[in-house]
Design a protein around this motif. Structure first.
Motif, PDB file in Angstrom:
ATOM      1  N   LYS A 254       0.857  -1.190   0.000  1.00 31.61           N
ATOM      2  CA  LYS A 254       0.000   0.000   0.000  1.00 31.61           C
ATOM      3  C   LYS A 254       0.900   1.249   0.000  1.00 31.61           C
ATOM      4  O   LYS A 254       1.700   1.453   0.916  1.00 31.61           O
ATOM      5  N   ILE A 255       0.757   2.043  -1.045  1.00 33.46           N
ATOM      6  CA  ILE A 255       1.554   3.267  -1.158  1.00 33.46           C
ATOM      7  C   ILE A 255       0.678   4.455  -0.762  1.00 33.46           C
ATOM      8  O   ILE A 255      -0.432   4.611  -1.290  1.00 33.46           O
ATOM      9  N   GLY A 256       1.164   5.264   0.153  1.00 35.31           N
ATOM     10  CA  GLY A 256       0.436   6.464   0.567  1.00 35.31           C
ATOM     11  C   GLY A 256       0.988   7.686  -0.162  1.00 35.31           C
ATOM     12  O   GLY A 256       2.199   7.830  -0.298  1.00 35.31           O
ATOM     13  N   ILE A 257       0.093   8.516  -0.671  1.00 38.08           N
ATOM     14  CA  ILE A 257       0.530   9.752  -1.332  1.00 38.08           C
ATOM     15  C   ILE A 257      -0.204  10.929  -0.697  1.00 38.08           C
ATOM     16  O   ILE A 257      -1.429  10.884  -0.535  1.00 38.08           O
ATOM     17  N   VAL A 258       0.561  11.947  -0.336  1.00 40.17           N
ATOM     18  CA  VAL A 258      -0.016  13.143   0.278  1.00 40.17           C
ATOM     19  C   VAL A 258       0.354  14.335  -0.596  1.00 40.17           C
ATOM     20  O   VAL A 258       1.522  14.502  -0.960  1.00 40.17           O
ATOM     21  N   GLY A 259      -0.643  15.153  -0.991  1.00 38.62           N
ATOM     22  CA  GLY A 259      -0.345  16.281  -1.876  1.00 38.62           C
ATOM     23  C   GLY A 259      -0.805  17.603  -1.285  1.00 38.62           C
ATOM     24  O   GLY A 259      -1.936  17.729  -0.815  1.00 38.62           O
ATOM     25  N   LYS A 260       0.076  18.597  -1.337  1.00 32.83           N
ATOM     26  CA  LYS A 260      -0.265  19.943  -0.827  1.00 32.83           C
ATOM     27  C   LYS A 260      -1.323  20.594  -1.706  1.00 32.83           C
ATOM     28  O   LYS A 260      -1.132  20.741  -2.911  1.00 32.83           O
ATOM     29  N   GLY A 261      -2.417  21.013  -1.071  1.00 38.96           N
ATOM     30  CA  GLY A 261      -3.501  21.628  -1.828  1.00 38.96           C
ATOM     31  C   GLY A 261      -3.843  23.029  -1.329  1.00 38.96           C
ATOM     32  O   GLY A 261      -4.923  23.261  -0.798  1.00 38.96           O
ATOM     33  N   VAL A 262      -2.915  23.967  -1.483  1.00 38.70           N
ATOM     34  CA  VAL A 262      -3.227  25.355  -1.126  1.00 38.70           C
ATOM     35  C   VAL A 262      -3.783  26.018  -2.383  1.00 38.70           C
ATOM     36  O   VAL A 262      -3.054  26.240  -3.357  1.00 38.70           O
ATOM     37  N   THR A 263      -5.092  26.266  -2.378  1.00 41.42           N
ATOM     38  CA  THR A 263      -5.737  26.718  -3.619  1.00 41.42           C
ATOM     39  C   THR A 263      -5.402  28.172  -3.943  1.00 41.42           C
ATOM     40  O   THR A 263      -5.552  28.587  -5.089  1.00 41.42           O
ATOM     41  N   PHE A 264      -4.957  28.911  -2.949  1.00 42.47           N
ATOM     42  CA  PHE A 264      -4.302  30.204  -3.210  1.00 42.47           C
ATOM     43  C   PHE A 264      -3.411  30.530  -2.030  1.00 42.47           C
ATOM     44  O   PHE A 264      -3.827  30.447  -0.886  1.00 42.47           O
ATOM     45  N   ASP A 265      -2.176  30.916  -2.324  1.00 42.81           N
ATOM     46  CA  ASP A 265      -1.216  31.245  -1.266  1.00 42.81           C
ATOM     47  C   ASP A 265      -0.831  32.719  -1.362  1.00 42.81           C
ATOM     48  O   ASP A 265       0.047  33.096  -2.134  1.00 42.81           O
ATOM     49  N   SER A 266      -1.527  33.542  -0.579  1.00 38.42           N
ATOM     50  CA  SER A 266      -1.181  34.979  -0.560  1.00 38.42           C
ATOM     51  C   SER A 266       0.054  35.207   0.310  1.00 38.42           C
ATOM     52  O   SER A 266       0.650  36.275   0.295  1.00 38.42           O
ATOM     53  N   GLY A 267       0.413  34.192   1.088  1.00 38.65           N
ATOM     54  CA  GLY A 267       1.484  34.339   2.068  1.00 38.65           C
ATOM     55  C   GLY A 267       0.917  34.565   3.461  1.00 38.65           C
ATOM     56  O   GLY A 267       1.600  34.416   4.456  1.00 38.65           O
ATOM     57  N   GLY A 268      -0.366  34.952   3.528  1.00 43.01           N
ATOM     58  CA  GLY A 268      -0.960  35.276   4.826  1.00 43.01           C
ATOM     59  C   GLY A 268      -0.402  36.615   5.305  1.00 43.01           C
ATOM     60  O   GLY A 268      -0.006  37.457   4.494  1.00 43.01           O
ATOM     61  N   TYR A 269      -0.335  36.846   6.637  1.00 42.11           N
ATOM     62  CA  TYR A 269       0.165  38.153   7.127  1.00 42.11           C
ATOM     63  C   TYR A 269       1.605  38.410   6.699  1.00 42.11           C
ATOM     64  O   TYR A 269       2.008  39.563   6.522  1.00 42.11           O
ATOM     65  N   ASP A 270       2.380  37.359   6.495  1.00 40.89           N
ATOM     66  CA  ASP A 270       3.708  37.529   5.867  1.00 40.89           C
ATOM     67  C   ASP A 270       3.474  37.582   4.362  1.00 40.89           C
ATOM     68  O   ASP A 270       3.944  36.719   3.598  1.00 40.89           O
ATOM     69  N   ILE A 271       2.754  38.599   3.958  1.00 38.51           N
ATOM     70  CA  ILE A 271       2.181  38.620   2.610  1.00 38.51           C
ATOM     71  C   ILE A 271       3.250  38.660   1.522  1.00 38.51           C
ATOM     72  O   ILE A 271       4.309  39.262   1.704  1.00 38.51           O
ATOM     73  N   LYS A 272       2.960  38.015   0.420  1.00 37.96           N
ATOM     74  CA  LYS A 272       3.919  37.963  -0.689  1.00 37.96           C
ATOM     75  C   LYS A 272       3.896  39.271  -1.470  1.00 37.96           C
ATOM     76  O   LYS A 272       2.842  39.887  -1.600  1.00 37.96           O
ATOM     77  N   PRO A 273       5.010  39.678  -2.031  1.00 37.59           N
ATOM     78  CA  PRO A 273       4.995  40.814  -2.969  1.00 37.59           C
ATOM     79  C   PRO A 273       4.180  40.421  -4.205  1.00 37.59           C
ATOM     80  O   PRO A 273       4.047  39.234  -4.505  1.00 37.59           O
ATOM     81  N   SER A 274       3.639  41.408  -4.939  1.00 35.80           N
ATOM     82  CA  SER A 274       2.703  41.065  -6.019  1.00 35.80           C
ATOM     83  C   SER A 274       3.264  40.096  -7.038  1.00 35.80           C
ATOM     84  O   SER A 274       2.566  39.179  -7.469  1.00 35.80           O
ATOM     85  N   ALA A 275       4.513  40.277  -7.444  1.00 39.45           N
ATOM     86  CA  ALA A 275       5.060  39.386  -8.475  1.00 39.45           C
ATOM     87  C   ALA A 275       5.072  37.938  -7.986  1.00 39.45           C
ATOM     88  O   ALA A 275       4.776  37.011  -8.735  1.00 39.45           O
ATOM     89  N   MET A 310      -5.339  14.527   0.352  1.00 35.77           N
ATOM     90  CA  MET A 310      -5.146  15.867  -0.191  1.00 35.77           C
ATOM     91  C   MET A 310      -5.751  16.911   0.737  1.00 35.77           C
ATOM     92  O   MET A 310      -6.964  17.140   0.712  1.00 35.77           O
ATOM     93  N   PRO A 311      -4.931  17.531   1.596  1.00 42.95           N
ATOM     94  CA  PRO A 311      -5.442  18.610   2.445  1.00 42.95           C
ATOM     95  C   PRO A 311      -5.562  19.890   1.614  1.00 42.95           C
ATOM     96  O   PRO A 311      -4.637  20.242   0.888  1.00 42.95           O
ATOM     97  N   LEU A 312      -6.721  20.566   1.711  1.00 41.47           N
ATOM     98  CA  LEU A 312      -7.009  21.718   0.850  1.00 41.47           C
ATOM     99  C   LEU A 312      -7.412  22.938   1.673  1.00 41.47           C
ATOM    100  O   LEU A 312      -8.312  22.845   2.516  1.00 41.47           O
ATOM    101  N   ALA A 313      -6.757  24.048   1.422  1.00 44.10           N
ATOM    102  CA  ALA A 313      -7.103  25.290   2.136  1.00 44.10           C
ATOM    103  C   ALA A 313      -6.595  26.482   1.342  1.00 44.10           C
ATOM    104  O   ALA A 313      -5.752  26.335   0.453  1.00 44.10           O
ATOM    105  N   GLU A 314      -7.143  27.660   1.680  1.00 43.96           N
ATOM    106  CA  GLU A 314      -6.635  28.907   1.103  1.00 43.96           C
ATOM    107  C   GLU A 314      -5.833  29.627   2.171  1.00 43.96           C
ATOM    108  O   GLU A 314      -6.280  29.699   3.315  1.00 43.96           O
ATOM    109  N   ASN A 315      -4.692  30.202   1.804  1.00 43.46           N
ATOM    110  CA  ASN A 315      -3.889  30.969   2.764  1.00 43.46           C
ATOM    111  C   ASN A 315      -4.106  32.458   2.517  1.00 43.46           C
ATOM    112  O   ASN A 315      -3.445  33.057   1.679  1.00 43.46           O
ATOM    113  N   LEU A 316      -5.091  33.029   3.240  1.00 39.36           N
ATOM    114  CA  LEU A 316      -5.432  34.439   3.033  1.00 39.36           C
ATOM    115  C   LEU A 316      -5.296  35.220   4.343  1.00 39.36           C
ATOM    116  O   LEU A 316      -4.793  34.695   5.335  1.00 39.36           O
ATOM    117  N   VAL A 317      -5.766  36.464   4.329  1.00 41.14           N
ATOM    118  CA  VAL A 317      -5.714  37.292   5.539  1.00 41.14           C
ATOM    119  C   VAL A 317      -7.111  37.825   5.872  1.00 41.14           C
ATOM    120  O   VAL A 317      -7.827  38.301   5.003  1.00 41.14           O
TER     121      VAL A 317
END
Ligand code: BES
Ligand code: ZN
Ligand code: ZN
Length: 502
Positions: A254-275, A310-317
């Motif tokens: 049995k092979i287990g596969i886990v995949g990151k599912g951040v449907t949008f990563d703004s960076g949160g409060y450590d916000i990403k620059p626009s580019a 597949m854990p799924l979430a949005e990283n927003l503020v």
């Protein structure tokens, strides 16, 4: 699939190939060229065709079955590979589409010494991956009457027809799964929320018969996944966790596969620059690759077992979002000091890894994630980073990557990197500083792996999406110039297949 003399084949365009260093060694189209009065031989002699890799010449011909012949260079024989077949097939089909031909034929490559099935698999992958377009949101789509509809693979002999058929079917399935992953990745975040991703997974489950369970926020809370939940807090879109189980052979590995599912990563409060934020709708590429893998495995009916999480979430503020310096309690009970809210992927993954080990006891666990920008710095845009606690797993993955053209390279998981994650206030810090960012992210994940559990981490931050300026030097005709590459699915398929016992 036909086994027929090339000159008798009724086709709009026949693709013929020559090696650069063996221009005169082309017995397989000798009879055809005789019918043309030696036209091809003369063009080769004149130096117009040199056989350099991907160099091509189109000829309009009369008096034989094919209406056109596309001469394609294969480069030097010593550099020949399945990936070159994919490229040649992609180039040829893209050319056919450009000149509005609906049908083309290409010979198999078994004469070059590659396995007939592998040859057909690579041709179909090259064609289907090369034809991919994401034009769903264009009101003016390219006219379907101008699309390539069929490709004939000409068998060198009757004996290879059945192997070619098997290979062509496999190649189509794998390429279609990879194109499905591209579609998922290319959807902007407004059309690819955790809930919508979960729906897509339900559709795959329905189509393939794979068992599925979608954990909603309450179920995720009940499992105590405090790290995963912290990331989701800043968004109005509730988190989901998709769990899928494929049973191809009860009792087998049995092979287990886990995949990151951040449907949008703004960076949160450590916000990403626009580019840096612009393409973060693709931060669910690990989850997409996981879904594509389980689909491909189910379609091919591999006699093996796979469980995918597949854990799924949005990283927003917002006013509820998690903050730098928060302390979280993960499902494992370990506490985490958040140093940077943009290091959110590892928080989803650590709980998903705990979950899969607790509830599914896989023999092997692999996680796949767009985890660190540092992976792009280390290995660029064509090689994924791999870290593991068991080298044999890397050996299998490396082989899979060389086979399918999705290359990987290993980084070390030395003990000393753990010291970069020591926290004064919690069991572990979430970030280990600027140096060795891809490694310390993996070291963080390793903290959540049980003693003795074989585990491997694949960082696809560099390889999951293509950008135009990179496409210019990567020059891969079966990858898109922009957007999701579908990376991970063909790679993990072949990795899992390596565990099938014959
Ligand atoms: N999703 C990003 C990683 C990423 C970067 C993916 C570029 C694709 C392209 C991830 O969540 C992230 O932001 N990682 C941080 C970690 C840092 C804060 C320790 C990074 O790499 O900068
Ligand atoms: Zn981030
Ligand atoms: Zn991220």
């Amino acid at each position: 699939m036909v086994a027929r003399p090339l000159q008798e084949l009724e086709t709009e365009m026949l693709v013929l190939t020559v090696f650069e260093d063996e221009l005169n060694n082309h017995d397989y189209f000798h009879a055809l060229d005789e019918k043309l009065g030696g036209k091809i031989a003369r063009i080769i002699e004149s130096g117009e065709i040199q056989g350099k890799f991907r160099e091509f010449t189109i000829m309009h011909v009369e008096g034989i079955g094919p209406k056109r012949i596309l001469m394609m260079g294969l480069g030097k024989r010593k550099d020949f590979s399945l990936d070159r077949i994919r490229s040649i097939a992609a180039n040829s089909s893209r050319y056919a589409r450009r000149i509005h031909i609906k049908e083309m034929a290409i010979h198999d490559f078994s004469a070059t010494g590659v396995d007939a099935s592998d040859s057909a698999e690579s041709i179909m992958e090259g064609v289907l991956l090369g034809m991919y377009r994401f034009d769903k949101y264009k009101s003016k789509k390219k006219s379907p009457s101008k699309l390539l509809e069929s490709v004939t693979i000409v068998a060198g002999s009757d004996a290879s027809v059945s192997a070619l058929q098997t290979g062509a079917m496999k190649g189509s399935n794998l390429a279609e799964s990879a194109n499905f992953v591209r579609d998922l990745v290319n959807e902007p975040a407004c059309f690819m929320t955790p809930a919508i991703f979960a729906q897509r997974a339900e559709e795959v489950a329905q189509k393939t018969g794979v068992a599925i369970q979608v954990l909603d926020q309450a179920a995720i809370e009940a499992e105590g996944m405090g790290a995963f939940l912290a990331v989701a807090k800043g968004s109005d879109e509730p988190p989901k966790m998709v769990v899928m189980e494929y049973t191809g052979k009860p009792g087998a590995k049995k092979i287990g596969i886990v995949g990151k599912g951040v449907t949008f990563d703004s960076g949160g409060y450590d916000i990403k620059p626009s580019a840096g934020m612009l393409r973060m709708y693709g931060d669910m590429a690990g989850a997409a690759a996981t879904l594509g893998t389980i689909q491909a495995i189910a379609q091919q009916k591999l006699p093996i077992n796979v469980v995918a999480v597949m854990p799924l979430a949005e990283n927003l503020v917002n006013g509820k979002a998690f903050k730098p310096s928060d302390i979280l309690t993960s499902m494992s009970g370990k506490t985490i000091e958040v140093l940077n809210t943009d290091a959110e992927g590892r928080l989803l993954l650590c709980d998903a890894l705990t979950y899969i080990q607790k509830h599914h006891q896989p023999d092997v666990v692999v996680d796949i994630a767009t985890l660190t920008g540092a992976a792009i710095i280390a290995l660029g845009r064509t090689v994924s980073a791999v870290l593991t606690n068991e080298d044999a797993l890397y050996q299998r993955l490396f082989k899979a990557g060389e086979y399918c053209g999705e290359r990987v390279w290993q980084l070390p998981l030395y003990e000393e990197f753990r010291s970069q994650l020591v926290s004064d206030v919690a069991d572990i810090e979430s970030v280990g500083g600027r140096s060795a960012g891809t490694i310390t992210a993996a070291v963080f994940l390793k903290e959540f792996i049980n003693e003795g559990q074989p585990w491997m981490h694949i960082d696809i931050a560099g390889t999951s999406m293509m950008e135009e300026e990179i496409a210019r030097y990567v020059k891969n005709p079966y990858l898109p110039k922009e957007g999701g590459t579908g990376t991970g699915t063909r790679l993990l398929y072949h990795f899992v297949e390596s565990f099938v016992e014959s």
